[in-house]
Design an enzyme around this catalytic site. Sequence first.
Site, PDB file in Angstrom:
ATOM      1  N   ASP A 288       0.810  -1.225   0.000  1.00  0.00           N
ATOM      2  CA  ASP A 288       0.000   0.000   0.000  1.00  0.00           C
ATOM      3  C   ASP A 288       0.840   1.271   0.000  1.00  0.00           C
ATOM      4  OD1 ASP A 288      -2.268  -1.628   0.114  1.00  0.00           O
ATOM      5  OD2 ASP A 288      -2.249  -1.651   2.307  1.00  0.00           O
TER       6      ASP A 288
ATOM      7  N   LYS B 178       1.942   2.215  -5.035  1.00  0.00           N
ATOM      8  CA  LYS B 178       2.511   1.684  -6.284  1.00  0.00           C
ATOM      9  C   LYS B 178       1.577   1.946  -7.458  1.00  0.00           C
ATOM     10  CE  LYS B 178       2.401  -2.387  -4.352  1.00  0.00           C
ATOM     11  NZ  LYS B 178       2.088  -2.086  -2.950  1.00  0.00           N
TER      12      LYS B 178
ATOM     13  N   GLY C 251      -4.567  -4.331  -3.776  1.00  0.00           N
ATOM     14  CA  GLY C 251      -5.546  -3.287  -4.053  1.00  0.00           C
ATOM     15  C   GLY C 251      -4.785  -2.024  -4.397  1.00  0.00           C
ATOM     16  N   HIS C 252      -4.766  -1.686  -5.678  1.00  0.00           N
ATOM     17  CA  HIS C 252      -4.011  -0.521  -6.135  1.00  0.00           C
ATOM     18  C   HIS C 252      -5.009   0.558  -6.554  1.00  0.00           C
ATOM     19  CE1 HIS C 252      -0.525  -3.485  -7.261  1.00  0.00           C
ATOM     20  NE2 HIS C 252      -0.805  -3.475  -5.975  1.00  0.00           N
TER      21      HIS C 252
ATOM     22  N   GLN D  22       1.864  -6.108  -3.213  1.00  0.00           N
ATOM     23  CA  GLN D  22       2.362  -6.243  -1.829  1.00  0.00           C
ATOM     24  C   GLN D  22       3.672  -5.430  -1.688  1.00  0.00           C
ATOM     25  OE1 GLN D  22       1.205  -9.554  -3.362  1.00  0.00           O
ATOM     26  NE2 GLN D  22      -0.691  -8.627  -2.715  1.00  0.00           N
TER      27      GLN D  22
HETATM   28  P1  GDP Z   1      -0.720   0.363  -3.529  1.00  0.00           P
HETATM   29  O1  GDP Z   1      -1.347  -0.899  -3.069  1.00  0.00           O
HETATM   30  O2  GDP Z   1       0.750   0.419  -3.265  1.00  0.00           O
HETATM   31  O3  GDP Z   1      -1.031   0.698  -4.957  1.00  0.00           O
HETATM   32  O4  GDP Z   1      -1.345   1.524  -2.635  1.00  0.00           O
HETATM   33  P2  GDP Z   1      -2.903   1.700  -2.286  1.00  0.00           P
HETATM   34  O5  GDP Z   1      -3.598   2.140  -3.510  1.00  0.00           O
HETATM   35  O6  GDP Z   1      -3.410   0.503  -1.585  1.00  0.00           O
HETATM   36  O7  GDP Z   1      -2.838   2.841  -1.191  1.00  0.00           O
HETATM   37  C1  GDP Z   1      -2.336   4.109  -1.482  1.00  0.00           C
HETATM   38  C2  GDP Z   1      -3.465   5.140  -1.289  1.00  0.00           C
HETATM   39  O8  GDP Z   1      -2.901   6.424  -1.153  1.00  0.00           O
HETATM   40  C3  GDP Z   1      -4.420   5.220  -2.460  1.00  0.00           C
HETATM   41  O9  GDP Z   1      -5.704   5.518  -1.968  1.00  0.00           O
HETATM   42  C4  GDP Z   1      -3.890   6.387  -3.279  1.00  0.00           C
HETATM   43  O10 GDP Z   1      -4.908   7.066  -4.013  1.00  0.00           O
HETATM   44  C5  GDP Z   1      -3.354   7.269  -2.192  1.00  0.00           C
HETATM   45  N1  GDP Z   1      -2.165   8.064  -2.563  1.00  0.00           N
HETATM   46  C6  GDP Z   1      -1.132   7.717  -3.374  1.00  0.00           C
HETATM   47  N2  GDP Z   1      -0.193   8.673  -3.353  1.00  0.00           N
HETATM   48  C7  GDP Z   1      -0.633   9.634  -2.524  1.00  0.00           C
HETATM   49  C8  GDP Z   1      -0.070  10.871  -2.063  1.00  0.00           C
HETATM   50  O11 GDP Z   1       1.028  11.262  -2.404  1.00  0.00           O
HETATM   51  N3  GDP Z   1      -0.814  11.586  -1.164  1.00  0.00           N
HETATM   52  C9  GDP Z   1      -2.042  11.182  -0.731  1.00  0.00           C
HETATM   53  N4  GDP Z   1      -2.667  11.944   0.147  1.00  0.00           N
HETATM   54  N5  GDP Z   1      -2.589  10.024  -1.149  1.00  0.00           N
HETATM   55  C10 GDP Z   1      -1.886   9.254  -2.016  1.00  0.00           C
HETATM   56  P1  IMO Z   2      -0.968  -4.169  -2.226  1.00  0.00           P
HETATM   57  O1  IMO Z   2      -0.519  -4.710  -3.555  1.00  0.00           O
HETATM   58  C1  IMO Z   2      -1.037  -4.573   2.105  1.00  0.00           C
HETATM   59  C2  IMO Z   2      -1.112  -8.631   3.709  1.00  0.00           C
HETATM   60  C3  IMO Z   2      -2.353  -9.082   4.453  1.00  0.00           C
HETATM   61  C4  IMO Z   2      -1.735 -10.045   5.439  1.00  0.00           C
HETATM   62  C5  IMO Z   2      -0.629 -10.703   4.623  1.00  0.00           C
HETATM   63  C6  IMO Z   2      -1.013 -12.046   4.018  1.00  0.00           C
HETATM   64  O2  IMO Z   2      -2.239  -3.415  -2.273  1.00  0.00           O
HETATM   65  O3  IMO Z   2       0.151  -3.421  -1.593  1.00  0.00           O
HETATM   66  P2  IMO Z   2      -2.602 -12.726   1.984  1.00  0.00           P
HETATM   67  O4  IMO Z   2      -4.061 -12.512   1.770  1.00  0.00           O
HETATM   68  O5  IMO Z   2      -1.743 -12.132   0.916  1.00  0.00           O
HETATM   69  O6  IMO Z   2      -2.235 -14.156   2.247  1.00  0.00           O
HETATM   70  O7  IMO Z   2      -2.269 -11.940   3.371  1.00  0.00           O
HETATM   71  O8  IMO Z   2      -0.308  -9.795   3.581  1.00  0.00           O
HETATM   72  N1  IMO Z   2      -1.349  -8.127   2.341  1.00  0.00           N
HETATM   73  C7  IMO Z   2      -1.267  -6.829   1.993  1.00  0.00           C
HETATM   74  N2  IMO Z   2      -1.065  -5.731   2.768  1.00  0.00           N
HETATM   75  N3  IMO Z   2      -1.159  -4.442   0.763  1.00  0.00           N
HETATM   76  C8  IMO Z   2      -1.323  -5.534  -0.007  1.00  0.00           C
HETATM   77  O9  IMO Z   2      -1.303  -5.479  -1.353  1.00  0.00           O
HETATM   78  C9  IMO Z   2      -1.437  -6.804   0.611  1.00  0.00           C
HETATM   79  N4  IMO Z   2      -1.641  -8.052   0.153  1.00  0.00           N
HETATM   80  C10 IMO Z   2      -1.568  -8.855   1.226  1.00  0.00           C
HETATM   81  O10 IMO Z   2      -2.986  -7.998   5.072  1.00  0.00           O
HETATM   82  O11 IMO Z   2      -1.117  -9.329   6.484  1.00  0.00           O
HETATM   83 MG    MG Z   3      -2.861  -1.556  -1.815  1.00  0.00          MG
END
Ligand code: GDP
Ligand code: IMO
Ligand code: MG
Length: 434
Positions: free
Chosen positions: A13, A16, A40-41, A224
């Site tokens: 999270d 990416k 979840g991106h 991840q």
């Molecule tokens: P990922 O799994 O690495 O793609 O990250 P996620 O999408 O799960 O979580 C990142 C969250 O932060 C998302 O809701 C993005 O829209 C948000 N986000 C990304 N970059 C920024 C930033 O620079 N500032 C803020 N406030 N939000 C951001």
């Molecule tokens: P993105 O790509 C954050 C965590 C779960 C749990 C562990 C194992 O959005 O960064 P799993 O269901 O993969 O066997 O769970 O890994 N986890 C993540 N945490 N971002 C993710 O993906 C994750 N995918 C799995 O919360 O701790």
């Molecule tokens: Mg994510």
Amino acid sequence: MGNVIILGAQWGDEGKGKIVDLFSERFDIVARYQGGHNAGHTVLINGRQFVLKLIPSGILRPGKKAVIGNGLVIDPAALLSEIDALKSAGIAVDGNLFISNRAHVLFPVHRMMEKMSEGRPGRVSIGTTSRGIGPCYEDKTGRRGIRIADLLDTQVFRAQYDSVMEEKVTIAKALGIFDALDLRQTRDEYEAFADRIRPMVCDTALLLNSALREGQTILFEGAQGTMLDIDHGTYPFVTSSSASAGGACTGTGVPPTLIGGIIGVSKAYITRVGGGPFPTEALDGAGEMIRHRGNEFGAVTGRPRRCGWFDVPLLRYAATINGFDSLVVTKLDVLDEFDNIPVCVAYRAGKQEVTEMPPTVAGIVGVEAVYECIPGWRSQTFGITSYDELPARAKDYLAFLEDRTGVEIGCISTGPERAQTIVRTGSRFEKLMA
Ligand code: GDP
Ligand code: IMO
Ligand code: MG
């Protein structure tokens, strides 16, 4: 410009999705190499939000190819509902999405097995996303997995499915969860899924390598993060795939000699979802403030993310494992209101400094984070697009992280939208992305 891997430097999270979406414009193909719909991106484009789970973020760029590599585990129902959601949002998927015939297929029984194992009395649960990811990778490694190519051949699929499920039934009976399985119905459903995904399936390793021979470029999208990597993460509180840079090659069939650069993505602080050790977790009001300002709730499960301070030893470890050429620091704006920002600069166990990442949970729980407090800038960085316009103290904070981690910060994100991004002039990042 070469082929570049973008991956998470922390526990996932890191943002990416936003970074891959932004820079995918400069590549021909975006390829995912591991994980499944546990990812979840979230990508925000002119106020429209897209949450990608299995499909690479590159799909949002018209004309780019998006590849789901052999290293993934695919729940066809999840994939098809993601495809349908993208199509109804007006995104062109047909002709742009390619699925590896060697990726593994995830079945409802995997979810059931995971539920049972996570809920077993006396077990410390991992806090998984409950998607069945771990059990599906178990079947892969146990050499009893069913792959997409098998799914597409009805005769082969039926024989394999019946044989694999026979074993599952034995286990399910022993565990008293047999009643919940409807094997025949699932087999029929999967045969129907096969017909829908067939036009997108191919040998993606061949596709990628022949595209490379033609001079096209690939952006590899990690899911991840390094600390969730099955080998290098905080085992057993990890996911079941190779999230670090090495996974990009095994998970796509592109040889390591063709990788031109590796970029880590890190938040300006750190979060983790689920269980496991977390040396810099902020369990006080500051952690709550980060969660609130950063909207730190899981994109897949909605769980509140655990929040804490930037961890230099962890980042240095991730840089070693991955060989980062450059770092992207996201969500700088989330720290805008803090008077002081603690940064963990070292780990200590008793009176001893710990210089290596401990290999065990007990070892990590046993370290104490040693902090240096950096003065906050207390002004708005949200949406700033030029490095020069950042407040001096925000620049000092970034310089401190750069100095202590030993990795260049080539890109800074100041908000979720594409434009809310700074690329440092003259950085290695800029050269890799040029
Ligand atoms: P990922 O799994 O690495 O793609 O990250 P996620 O999408 O799960 O979580 C990142 C969250 O932060 C998302 O809701 C993005 O829209 C948000 N986000 C990304 N970059 C920024 C930033 O620079 N500032 C803020 N406030 N939000 C951001
Ligand atoms: P993105 O790509 C954050 C965590 C779960 C749990 C562990 C194992 O959005 O960064 P799993 O269901 O993969 O066997 O769970 O890994 N986890 C993540 N945490 N971002 C993710 O993906 C994750 N995918 C799995 O919360 O701790
Ligand atoms: Mg994510």
